[in-house]
Design a protein around this motif. Sequence first.
Motif, short mmCIF file in Angstrom:
data_model
loop_
_atom_site.label_atom_id
_atom_site.label_comp_id
_atom_site.label_asym_id
_atom_site.label_seq_id
_atom_site.Cartn_x
_atom_site.Cartn_y
_atom_site.Cartn_z
N ASP A 1 0.83 -1.20 0.00
CA ASP A 1 0.00 0.00 0.00
C ASP A 1 0.87 1.25 0.00
O ASP A 1 2.01 1.23 -0.46
CB ASP A 1 -0.96 -0.03 1.19
CG ASP A 1 -0.23 -0.24 2.52
OD1 ASP A 1 0.98 0.07 2.60
OD2 ASP A 1 -0.86 -0.72 3.48
N ARG B 1 -2.48 7.69 -8.19
CA ARG B 1 -3.34 6.98 -7.26
C ARG B 1 -3.61 5.54 -7.71
O ARG B 1 -4.03 5.30 -8.84
CB ARG B 1 -4.66 7.74 -7.11
CG ARG B 1 -5.61 7.16 -6.08
CD ARG B 1 -6.81 8.08 -5.89
NE ARG B 1 -7.79 7.52 -5.00
CZ ARG B 1 -7.74 7.61 -3.68
NH1 ARG B 1 -6.74 8.24 -3.12
NH2 ARG B 1 -8.68 7.09 -2.92
N HIS B 2 -3.36 4.61 -6.81
CA HIS B 2 -3.68 3.19 -7.00
C HIS B 2 -3.06 2.63 -8.28
O HIS B 2 -3.72 1.89 -9.02
CB HIS B 2 -5.20 2.98 -7.01
CG HIS B 2 -5.86 3.46 -5.76
ND1 HIS B 2 -7.23 3.53 -5.65
CD2 HIS B 2 -5.37 3.89 -4.57
CE1 HIS B 2 -7.55 3.98 -4.44
NE2 HIS B 2 -6.43 4.21 -3.77
N TRP C 1 1.07 -1.97 -6.90
CA TRP C 1 0.01 -1.56 -5.99
C TRP C 1 -0.74 -2.82 -5.53
O TRP C 1 -1.40 -3.50 -6.31
CB TRP C 1 -0.93 -0.59 -6.69
CG TRP C 1 -2.18 -0.26 -5.93
CD1 TRP C 1 -3.45 -0.55 -6.30
CD2 TRP C 1 -2.29 0.45 -4.69
NE1 TRP C 1 -4.35 -0.08 -5.37
CE2 TRP C 1 -3.67 0.54 -4.36
CE3 TRP C 1 -1.36 1.01 -3.81
CZ2 TRP C 1 -4.14 1.16 -3.21
CZ3 TRP C 1 -1.81 1.63 -2.66
CH2 TRP C 1 -3.19 1.71 -2.37
#
Length: 299
Positions: A92, A122-123, A141
């Motif tokens: 994470d 993001r992600h 990720w």
Amino acid sequence: MGRWRLSRRKLLFLCVLCTSLLLFLHLPTSPHHFSLSPSSTLCLSRLHRISWTQSPSPAWSWAKSENCRFRRFSRKHASELLRGAWILAAGDSQARLVVLALLRLLLDPTEVSTVEPDLFRRHSDYHITLPDRGIRVDFIWAPYESNITWLLRDIRHTRHYPDLLILGSGLWHMLHITNPSLYGTALTEIKQEAVSLLEPSGSLHPHMFWLGLPKLVNSKLNTEEKKEKMTGNMLEAYNWEVKWRGMPKGSSGPFMLLDIGLLTRGCGPLCTLDGMHYDGAVYDAAVNIMLNSMLIESQ
């Protein structure tokens, strides 16, 4: 990319860097093949003994030790140590921050400023190669434990082993599932897959690290859901599962624990704005602990 080997130049460099160590970085680290000397075990236990100062900004140093010569790595020294290596990190946001700290060590500030936006999409996954040093860094990720389990299975099936494997998870599980027992069950599956990477005799095994969970400052968490679910008691329960399920080497597990919780507690609540992600000094300390532990284990 070829497997990571020590060149004559690198061997001479490492002998100068750590005169008390004879370094062959791919000696098997499985308990079935390799055991640390008492002095090495002592030094590993002292790696997280960090002192912190807060002015003008967070800074760290190792507590003095008569028996252990820990090194604060420079860009040159880190580049020589990791030359030709494939570094794979999965997890994470904490794992992403460790990768950023590693890149800050390997690259100059101008280069870091150009790669940071891509790293923090993001992600998303992130990949970079440093052709002049033959270094490859991949971030996957993998916010849930099952993501990491499948990644390890893929490594085992393809037999394409990274030289350095950095894994960590738990924050998403704590927020979205909120069940320490289920988290522990998922950790057991990760452990089984990680141990399987150490089993083939004669193989060059990766150095494997597990990222501990950070200290959560509940009052600074940025949503009410986080404040409700990510409590001190819940964090303690999740940390207990990591130890009870035998993830760290000290508990007969396959991973060297990078104790982000201990480092964040040492840095203190002033080191975090959102109660979860900390100042870069914390992750810089973690990277230096990781590199020093590799040297110690290769004694």
